[in-house]
Design a protein around this motif. Structure first.
Motif, PDB file in Angstrom:
ATOM      1  N   GLU A 198       0.921  -1.143   0.177  1.00  0.00           N
ATOM      2  CA  GLU A 198       0.178   0.208  -0.032  1.00  0.00           C
ATOM      3  C   GLU A 198       0.992   1.322   0.063  1.00  0.00           C
ATOM      4  OE1 GLU A 198      -3.569   1.931   2.527  1.00  0.00           O
ATOM      5  OE2 GLU A 198      -2.882  -0.052   2.804  1.00  0.00           O
ATOM      6  N   VAL A 199       0.677   2.131  -1.151  1.00  0.00           N
ATOM      7  CA  VAL A 199       1.497   3.336  -1.221  1.00  0.00           C
ATOM      8  C   VAL A 199       0.888   4.228  -0.269  1.00  0.00           C
ATOM      9  CG1 VAL A 199       2.128   2.778  -3.511  1.00  0.00           C
ATOM     10  CG2 VAL A 199       0.064   4.312  -3.052  1.00  0.00           C
ATOM     11  N   ALA A 200       1.837   5.490   0.035  1.00  0.00           N
ATOM     12  CA  ALA A 200       1.327   6.394   1.017  1.00  0.00           C
ATOM     13  C   ALA A 200       0.251   7.093   0.235  1.00  0.00           C
ATOM     14  CB  ALA A 200       2.495   7.292   0.969  1.00  0.00           C
ATOM     15  N   ALA A 201      -0.605   7.832   1.190  1.00  0.00           N
ATOM     16  CA  ALA A 201      -1.806   8.616   0.960  1.00  0.00           C
ATOM     17  C   ALA A 201      -1.610   9.708  -0.394  1.00  0.00           C
ATOM     18  CB  ALA A 201      -2.751   8.921   1.690  1.00  0.00           C
ATOM     19  N   GLU A 202      -0.508  10.364   0.005  1.00  0.00           N
ATOM     20  CA  GLU A 202       0.019  11.374  -0.871  1.00  0.00           C
ATOM     21  C   GLU A 202       0.320  10.925  -2.267  1.00  0.00           C
ATOM     22  OE1 GLU A 202       1.276  12.358   3.353  1.00  0.00           O
ATOM     23  OE2 GLU A 202       1.429  10.655   2.019  1.00  0.00           O
ATOM     24  N   LEU A 203       0.793   9.881  -2.492  1.00  0.00           N
ATOM     25  CA  LEU A 203       0.624   9.162  -3.869  1.00  0.00           C
ATOM     26  C   LEU A 203      -0.560   8.402  -4.504  1.00  0.00           C
ATOM     27  CD1 LEU A 203       4.136   7.179  -3.613  1.00  0.00           C
ATOM     28  CD2 LEU A 203       4.003   9.381  -4.502  1.00  0.00           C
ATOM     29  N   GLN A 204      -1.377   8.038  -3.511  1.00  0.00           N
ATOM     30  CA  GLN A 204      -2.447   7.660  -4.001  1.00  0.00           C
ATOM     31  C   GLN A 204      -3.428   8.674  -4.475  1.00  0.00           C
ATOM     32  OE1 GLN A 204      -4.842   5.556  -0.962  1.00  0.00           O
ATOM     33  NE2 GLN A 204      -3.100   4.690  -0.216  1.00  0.00           N
ATOM     34  N   ARG A 205      -3.414   9.944  -4.147  1.00  0.00           N
ATOM     35  CA  ARG A 205      -4.022  11.078  -4.862  1.00  0.00           C
ATOM     36  C   ARG A 205      -3.545  11.211  -6.377  1.00  0.00           C
ATOM     37  NH1 ARG A 205      -6.216  16.455  -3.864  1.00  0.00           N
ATOM     38  NH2 ARG A 205      -7.320  16.962  -5.574  1.00  0.00           N
ATOM     39  N   TYR A 206      -2.485  10.767  -6.581  1.00  0.00           N
ATOM     40  CA  TYR A 206      -2.053  10.942  -8.014  1.00  0.00           C
ATOM     41  C   TYR A 206      -2.347   9.619  -8.642  1.00  0.00           C
ATOM     42  CZ  TYR A 206       0.386  15.421  -7.326  1.00  0.00           C
ATOM     43  OH  TYR A 206       0.422  16.866  -6.740  1.00  0.00           O
ATOM     44  N   GLY A 207      -2.808   8.582  -8.066  1.00  0.00           N
ATOM     45  CA  GLY A 207      -3.177   7.393  -8.700  1.00  0.00           C
ATOM     46  C   GLY A 207      -2.082   6.316  -8.784  1.00  0.00           C
ATOM     47  N   VAL A 208      -0.793   6.593  -8.263  1.00  0.00           N
ATOM     48  CA  VAL A 208      -0.017   5.615  -7.850  1.00  0.00           C
ATOM     49  C   VAL A 208      -0.133   4.410  -6.862  1.00  0.00           C
ATOM     50  CG1 VAL A 208       2.638   5.290  -6.913  1.00  0.00           C
ATOM     51  CG2 VAL A 208       2.161   7.420  -8.156  1.00  0.00           C
ATOM     52  N   SER A 209      -0.036   3.298  -7.310  1.00  0.00           N
ATOM     53  CA  SER A 209      -0.289   2.046  -6.742  1.00  0.00           C
ATOM     54  C   SER A 209       0.646   1.038  -6.704  1.00  0.00           C
ATOM     55  CB  SER A 209      -1.884   1.686  -7.323  1.00  0.00           C
ATOM     56  OG  SER A 209      -1.794   0.877  -8.105  1.00  0.00           O
ATOM     57  N   SER A 210       0.238  -0.186  -6.520  1.00  0.00           N
ATOM     58  CA  SER A 210       1.201  -1.441  -6.685  1.00  0.00           C
ATOM     59  C   SER A 210       1.190  -1.920  -7.853  1.00  0.00           C
ATOM     60  CB  SER A 210       0.766  -2.399  -5.457  1.00  0.00           C
ATOM     61  OG  SER A 210      -0.546  -2.989  -5.465  1.00  0.00           O
ATOM     62  N   ARG A 211       0.245  -1.514  -8.823  1.00  0.00           N
ATOM     63  CA  ARG A 211      -0.071  -2.173  -9.928  1.00  0.00           C
ATOM     64  C   ARG A 211       0.177  -1.004 -10.973  1.00  0.00           C
ATOM     65  NH1 ARG A 211      -5.285  -4.809 -10.964  1.00  0.00           N
ATOM     66  NH2 ARG A 211      -6.327  -2.817 -10.266  1.00  0.00           N
ATOM     67  N   ASP A 212       0.746  -1.367 -12.100  1.00  0.00           N
ATOM     68  CA  ASP A 212       1.000  -0.266 -13.342  1.00  0.00           C
ATOM     69  C   ASP A 212      -0.077  -0.596 -14.338  1.00  0.00           C
ATOM     70  OD1 ASP A 212       1.957  -2.496 -14.714  1.00  0.00           O
ATOM     71  OD2 ASP A 212       4.120  -1.936 -14.623  1.00  0.00           O
ATOM     72  N   TRP A 213       0.360   0.143 -15.393  1.00  0.00           N
ATOM     73  CA  TRP A 213      -0.754   0.050 -16.451  1.00  0.00           C
ATOM     74  C   TRP A 213      -0.548  -1.106 -17.463  1.00  0.00           C
ATOM     75  CZ3 TRP A 213      -2.038   3.291 -21.232  1.00  0.00           C
ATOM     76  CH2 TRP A 213      -3.392   3.421 -21.333  1.00  0.00           C
ATOM     77  N   GLY A 214       0.588  -1.982 -17.030  1.00  0.00           N
ATOM     78  CA  GLY A 214       0.867  -3.020 -18.010  1.00  0.00           C
ATOM     79  C   GLY A 214       2.221  -2.879 -18.486  1.00  0.00           C
ATOM     80  N   TYR A 215       2.918  -1.957 -18.348  1.00  0.00           N
ATOM     81  CA  TYR A 215       4.189  -1.709 -18.942  1.00  0.00           C
ATOM     82  C   TYR A 215       5.354  -2.737 -18.216  1.00  0.00           C
ATOM     83  CZ  TYR A 215       1.902   2.213 -21.567  1.00  0.00           C
ATOM     84  OH  TYR A 215       1.305   2.868 -22.381  1.00  0.00           O
ATOM     85  N   SER A 216       5.269  -2.910 -17.235  1.00  0.00           N
ATOM     86  CA  SER A 216       6.149  -3.891 -16.710  1.00  0.00           C
ATOM     87  C   SER A 216       7.679  -3.221 -16.469  1.00  0.00           C
ATOM     88  CB  SER A 216       6.371  -5.101 -16.981  1.00  0.00           C
ATOM     89  OG  SER A 216       5.092  -5.708 -17.066  1.00  0.00           O
ATOM     90  N   TRP A 217       7.790  -1.806 -16.512  1.00  0.00           N
ATOM     91  CA  TRP A 217       8.931  -1.147 -16.248  1.00  0.00           C
ATOM     92  C   TRP A 217       9.843  -1.575 -14.887  1.00  0.00           C
ATOM     93  CZ3 TRP A 217       8.368   4.413 -18.484  1.00  0.00           C
ATOM     94  CH2 TRP A 217       8.160   4.300 -19.797  1.00  0.00           C
ATOM     95  N   ALA A 218       9.121  -1.559 -13.820  1.00  0.00           N
ATOM     96  CA  ALA A 218       9.679  -2.268 -12.617  1.00  0.00           C
ATOM     97  C   ALA A 218      10.637  -3.685 -12.786  1.00  0.00           C
ATOM     98  CB  ALA A 218       8.737  -2.194 -11.534  1.00  0.00           C
TER      99      ALA A 218
END
Length: 629
Positions: free
Chosen positions: A264-284
């Motif tokens: 679970e990411v910080a609330a400040e990042l959640q406001r920007y839509g950052v999560s543990s799942r990306d949009w399918g690019y798998s860059w991590a």
């Protein structure tokens, strides 16, 4: 990304899947307000309220007498091709995968290229762009916003199976800088030009402004918080008075993930839509800086306006934190009467805000300009029902935040703190070159009056956002007090409410200047030409059925702010967005971007046959060699 994620889910929809928005509990209060929703809409559409639509009061005879269009309107199209008026022609200049250097291979339709070939070729899904004249050369700079993974990957099943395919996708993002030349009446890429370069998610960047060096910007790879790598998901753009290019980072959040999806990411990042799942690019999986669990500060280093000098291929791009961090659409820079630089910007997400930056210093041609976009005042727009508005400054005192640096990093939270007006997805903003008048495309917002924004702010039906569950969009314009772009106050109205008069006979039919001959949905890119005509590009629903019956493929129209008249000029191929617009210095060529043709599998533009669909930049000219726009 989980296996149930569909390729056609938009960034906004994917964000809402991760972080569902609550219902907008303030809707009843809006209905009971002094200016009711019905009253406002009736006034707008009947031209009875202050919020009138530009030109709609002008009699038809007067409109004809002041016709400033150099073309006859065209009809809709559902063809897999570019359609322009009689007397005009459109030719492709450069496509995704076209090499910028002689030693790079031509695009391979069978493999769609490699990471190595893509790094030396024009990027994918070009969006905002501009041209620069430098020492007799013409330099084209274009954003490469994202990739369609089902097209980029040879598997065609929306899965990037190995490191090479993932890296290829990464290298297709960023910005392309290339020299172009008119050779015997046809524009083409000048291969091996010393100005040609690709700026990618791996390019070295400098962090500037208040947030540079802040603890929230520091990572293990950059303990100073003053440098970063790369730019991606660049949407619209801007140009500075001193001749640099502004690339705008939009949906940056969709590239971060965590190996543990339960993280679970910080609330400040959640406001920007950052999560543990990306949009399918798998860059991590190939670069751990995109793993938000391992590098929680890395997302704080994305979401900015990036300044690029196209005339110096050795220059380091600069991220301008003073202009705020959000999902930037474009950056419209103007020189105020007192010499200060004013930059207007929209945050392209449902229910987010519109911003203004005013520089501390003044612009003087030939003087140092580096500091002009590093220090200044950031404000958020507040619109009132009576046709007035004000810019609310974002300072530690007004927001309750500890510093200007935190405001520049958590700009959305700052906009919420002071009560900015939640907007219907602010897209491109453009300034009239002939007067102090600014326009913003509010593309659509299905959540208007239904759900809050990501920060829990209500999205009431009011002011420049006058329709519940708005699937058509509108264009708002405003005039600064005393023609001073730095003034706190302004007046506003709506230039057009997009809609469909074939399907609806109420507010969703659109404003009086929308007819069965020019109707459209989802205005996105907008830009003025030097004559003061407003060009409108769309990125909307191209189903041509239901609420969108009779609207055809996405298109580009021209509007006359003086009369309100709007005419359709260009229609794009199947399943594309028409986006990005600029002109040659002599105005005899209009450059237009065509993005994501065939995103749902139903296009082979521009090469036809069974070829892979490819985003591209086209040149539109008049057959008689006259001026375009």
């Amino acid at each position: 990304m989980t296996s149930d994620k569909k390729d056609n889910v938009s960034f906004d929809d994917f964000d809402e899947i991760n972080y569902p928005r609550p219902e907008d509990c303030d809707f009843d209060q809006v209905v009971e307000s002094a200016i009711s929703r019905r009253g406002l809409l009736g006034g707008v559409l009947a031209m009875g309220s202050f919020a009138t639509l530009g030109g709609a009061l002008v009699p038809a005879s007067a409109r004809a007498a002041t016709d400033r269009f150099a073309f006859n309107a065209i009809g809709i199209s559902t063809a897999d091709d570019i359609i322009v008026p009689a007397g005009y022609k459109a030719e492709v200049i450069v496509r995704w995968g076209d090499p910028l250097f002689a030693d790079a291979p031509e695009f391979d339709h069978a493999t769609r290229g490699t990471a190595e070939s893509q790094e030396r070729a024009f990027g994918d899904n070009n969006d905002g762009m501009d041209v620069f004249s430098h020492e007799g050369k013409m330099l084209l700079v274009a954003n490469n916003e994202y990739t369609n993974r089902s097209i980029l990957s040879v598997t065609g099943d929306n899965k990037l199976l190995d490191e090479g395919e993932i890296t290829k996708g990464m290298m297709a993002h960023g910005v392309s800088v290339l020299e172009i030349a008119d050779v015997d009446g046809a524009w083409q890429v000048v291969k091996d030009s010393p100005y040609n370069r690709r700026i990618t998610p791996q390019t070295d960047m400098a962090l500037t402004g208040p947030a540079a060096g802040h603890d929230l910007m520091k990572t293990a790879a950059d303990t100073t918080g003053t440098t970063s790598k790369g730019t991606w998901n660049n949407c619209g753009n801007g140009v500075t008075p001193w001749g640099t290019y502004l690339a705008c980072e939009e949906n940056f959040n969709g590239y971060f993930s965590a190996e543990d999806e339960a993280h679970e990411v910080a609330a400040e990042l959640q406001r920007y839509g950052v999560s543990s799942r990306d949009w399918g690019y798998s860059w991590a999986s190939i670069d751990e800086r995109f793993d938000v669990a391992k590098n929680p500060n890395e997302p704080n280093r994305a979401g900015y306006v990036v300044e690029i000098d196209p005339t110096d291929p050795t220059s380091t791009p600069r991220k301008l934190t003073a202009l705020g961090r959000f999902k930037h659409e474009n950056a419209e820079a103007v020189v105020n009467n007192d010499g200060r630089i004013v930059v207007y910007m929209g945050d392209d997400e449902r229910g987010e805000f519109m911003y203004r930056f005013v520089s501390e210093g003044v612009f003087a041609p030939g003087a140092d300009t580096n500091s002009l976009l590093e220090s200044g005042t950031l404000s958020v727009a507040k619109f009132y029902e009576n046709g007035t508005g004000e810019w609310l400054e974002l300072t530690p005192e007004t927001t309750g935040m500890a510093s200007a640096a935190e405001i520049c990093i958590h700009t959305r939270q700052a906009g919420s703190a002071v009560g900015g007006t939640t907007m219907d997805r602010p897209e491109w903003i453009t300034a009239n070159p002939n007067k102090a008048e600014i326009y913003c495309a509010l593309t659509n917002n299905k959540n208007r009056g239904v759900k809050t924004n990501a920060g829990g702010n209500a999205t009431p039906v009011s002011g420049p956002n006058p329709r519940e569950a708005n699937n058509y969009g509108q264009i708002v314009r405003w005039w600064p007090e005393n023609a001073d772009h730095t003034a706190s106050g302004f007046t506003w109205d709506l230039y057009v409410l997009a809609g469909n008069p074939v399907v609806h006979d109420d507010a969703y039919a659109g404003s009086d200047n929308v007819t069965t001959d020019n109707m459209f949905n989802s205005p996105d890119g907008i830009k003025f030409d030097s004559n003061g005509l407003l060009w409108i590009q769309t990125d909307g629903n191209y189903s041509n059925e239901g609420d969108f019956e009779g609207q055809g493929n996405n298109q580009m129209l021209a509007g006359d702010p003086a009369t309100g008249e709007i005419r359709r000029f260009l229609v794009g191929p199947n399943e594309c967005e028409v986006t990005g617009l600029t002109w040659s210095p002599d105005r005899r060529t209009m450059f237009v971007g065509i993005q994501h043709p065939g995103e749902d599998g139903n296009s082979h533009w521009p090469e036809g046959g069974t070829s892979v669909p490819r985003s591209a930049v086209i040149a539109v000219t008049r057959e008689d060699g006259g001026l375009v726009g």
